[in-house]
Design an enzyme around this catalytic site. Structure first.
Site, PDB file in Angstrom:
ATOM      1  N   ASN A 113      -1.826  -0.727   6.047  1.00 38.34           N
ATOM      2  CA  ASN A 113      -2.157  -0.198   7.371  1.00 38.34           C
ATOM      3  C   ASN A 113      -3.653  -0.279   7.681  1.00 38.34           C
ATOM      4  O   ASN A 113      -4.057  -0.096   8.837  1.00 38.34           O
ATOM      5  CB  ASN A 113      -1.707   1.256   7.482  1.00 38.34           C
ATOM      6  CG  ASN A 113      -2.528   2.185   6.611  1.00 38.34           C
ATOM      7  OD1 ASN A 113      -2.551   2.039   5.382  1.00 38.34           O
ATOM      8  ND2 ASN A 113      -3.211   3.142   7.211  1.00 38.34           N
ATOM      9  N   ASP A 153       0.851  -1.183   0.000  1.00 37.62           N
ATOM     10  CA  ASP A 153       0.000   0.000   0.000  1.00 37.62           C
ATOM     11  C   ASP A 153       0.894   1.242   0.000  1.00 37.62           C
ATOM     12  O   ASP A 153       2.087   1.168   0.325  1.00 37.62           O
ATOM     13  CB  ASP A 153      -0.906  -0.025   1.232  1.00 37.62           C
ATOM     14  CG  ASP A 153      -1.762   1.218   1.354  1.00 37.62           C
ATOM     15  OD1 ASP A 153      -2.384   1.611   0.345  1.00 37.62           O
ATOM     16  OD2 ASP A 153      -1.790   1.815   2.445  1.00 37.62           O
ATOM     17  N   ASP A 177      -0.323   5.139   0.936  1.00 38.10           N
ATOM     18  CA  ASP A 177      -0.591   6.147   1.964  1.00 38.10           C
ATOM     19  C   ASP A 177      -0.645   5.539   3.355  1.00 38.10           C
ATOM     20  O   ASP A 177      -1.356   4.546   3.595  1.00 38.10           O
ATOM     21  CB  ASP A 177      -1.907   6.863   1.665  1.00 38.10           C
ATOM     22  CG  ASP A 177      -1.799   7.741   0.428  1.00 38.10           C
ATOM     23  OD1 ASP A 177      -1.109   8.765   0.496  1.00 38.10           O
ATOM     24  OD2 ASP A 177      -2.385   7.372  -0.604  1.00 38.10           O
TER      25      ASP A 177
END
Length: 281
Positions: A223, A103, A105
């Site tokens: 996250n 991922d 961001d």
């Protein structure tokens, strides 16, 4: 008459003896005042010196804290890799090369655009790079901060895995970030953006089956547990990163990623992380 003169002399002597101590008292007071004045000046000097020293110390602390992020970002970090023996190399050649899905961001980077203040970052923290993109015919600037040690992390894992970026961001933004991180090294073999995600209950989820049909060879680091909620046995959770310059989450993952490339099915190991996924929500 002679007695009267004698008595007058005694009286003048007595009066003189009584008036003698007055000058001595005044001299004592003057001497006390003269000693108190240097003490006052000395105390004032010490107070001034102490305040100046405190200001210099605070300035040094400010300058040190201001540059600590730059020092950490450029310090030499190495993950000791032991050369593979012939048996270990043979074992590695027998298993399929794994796919590592990353991922962007809050996992590899953190960014903000014009008009948005990052309250977790200090005002004097400058971005690693600035992106200028056009969204809906409006130019937008993104101030991008790289997670500590992300460059070294990508350099190491790109030798172990086929790297794939899967982000819920728009392609015009995500592609520009990937280009900055890749630096024309060709580390990211494929890239997936918002249009490749599924929308479920107002949130974006990522379909790992579109990345590789054999899920036994796919690992995702994200996250957001909601992004991989359909594939928890393929996920390695990581805490969201915003501004902490002392973060070492990416470095902490290297020993695990070094080991996972040797197993036949990553799910046999990562299914134990199901309990940990709840802690990252």
């Amino acid at each position: 008459m002679h007695c009267m003169k004698r008595s007058r002399e005694y009286l003048t002597l007595d009066s003189a003896s009584k008036t003698v101590p007055e000058p001595s008292m005044q001299s004592c007071r003057q001497s006390q005042n003269s000693t108190q004045i240097p003490l006052r000046y000395c105390l004032m000097f010490l107070k001034t010196l102490f305040s100046v020293a405190c200001r210099i110390w605070n300035l040094l602390l400010f300058l040190t804290k201001r540059n600590v992020r730059k020092v950490i970002a450029h310090q030499t970090i190495k993950y000791k890799t032991i050369p593979l023996s012939s048996i270990t190399r043979q074992r590695l050649n027998q298993v399929k090369k794994k796919v590592l899905v990353l991922d962007l961001d809050e996992t590899l980077i953190h960014s903000r655009h014009d008009g948005v203040i990052n309250r977790m970052a200090k005002p004097d923290t400058s971005p690693d790079f600035i992106l200028k993109v056009v969204i809906d015919r409006h130019p937008v600037r993104f101030f991008v901060h790289k997670r500590p040690h992300v460059d070294y992390f990508l350099e190491v894992v790109s030798c172990w895995y086929e790297l794939v970026v899967y982000t819920a961001s728009m392609e015009i933004y995500g592609a520009a970030v990937c280009d900055k991180l890749d630096k024309n090294r060709g580390m990211f073999k494929r890239r997936y953006y918002r249009q490749h995600c599924k929308v479920e209950l107002g949130s974006f989820t990522k379909d790992l089956s579109t990345v590789h049909p054999d899920l036994s060879s796919v690992i995702i680091i994200d996250n957001s547990p909601g992004a991989y909620k359909c594939f928890p046995e393929n996920a390695i959770p990581i805490k969201s990163w915003f501004a902490n310059p002392f973060d070492t989450a990416l470095l902490n993952l290297l020993p695990m990623l070094d080991s996972l490339r040797f197993c036949n099915d990553v799910r046999s190991i990562l299914h134990r992380n199901k309990v940990q996924h709840l802690a990252f929500r």
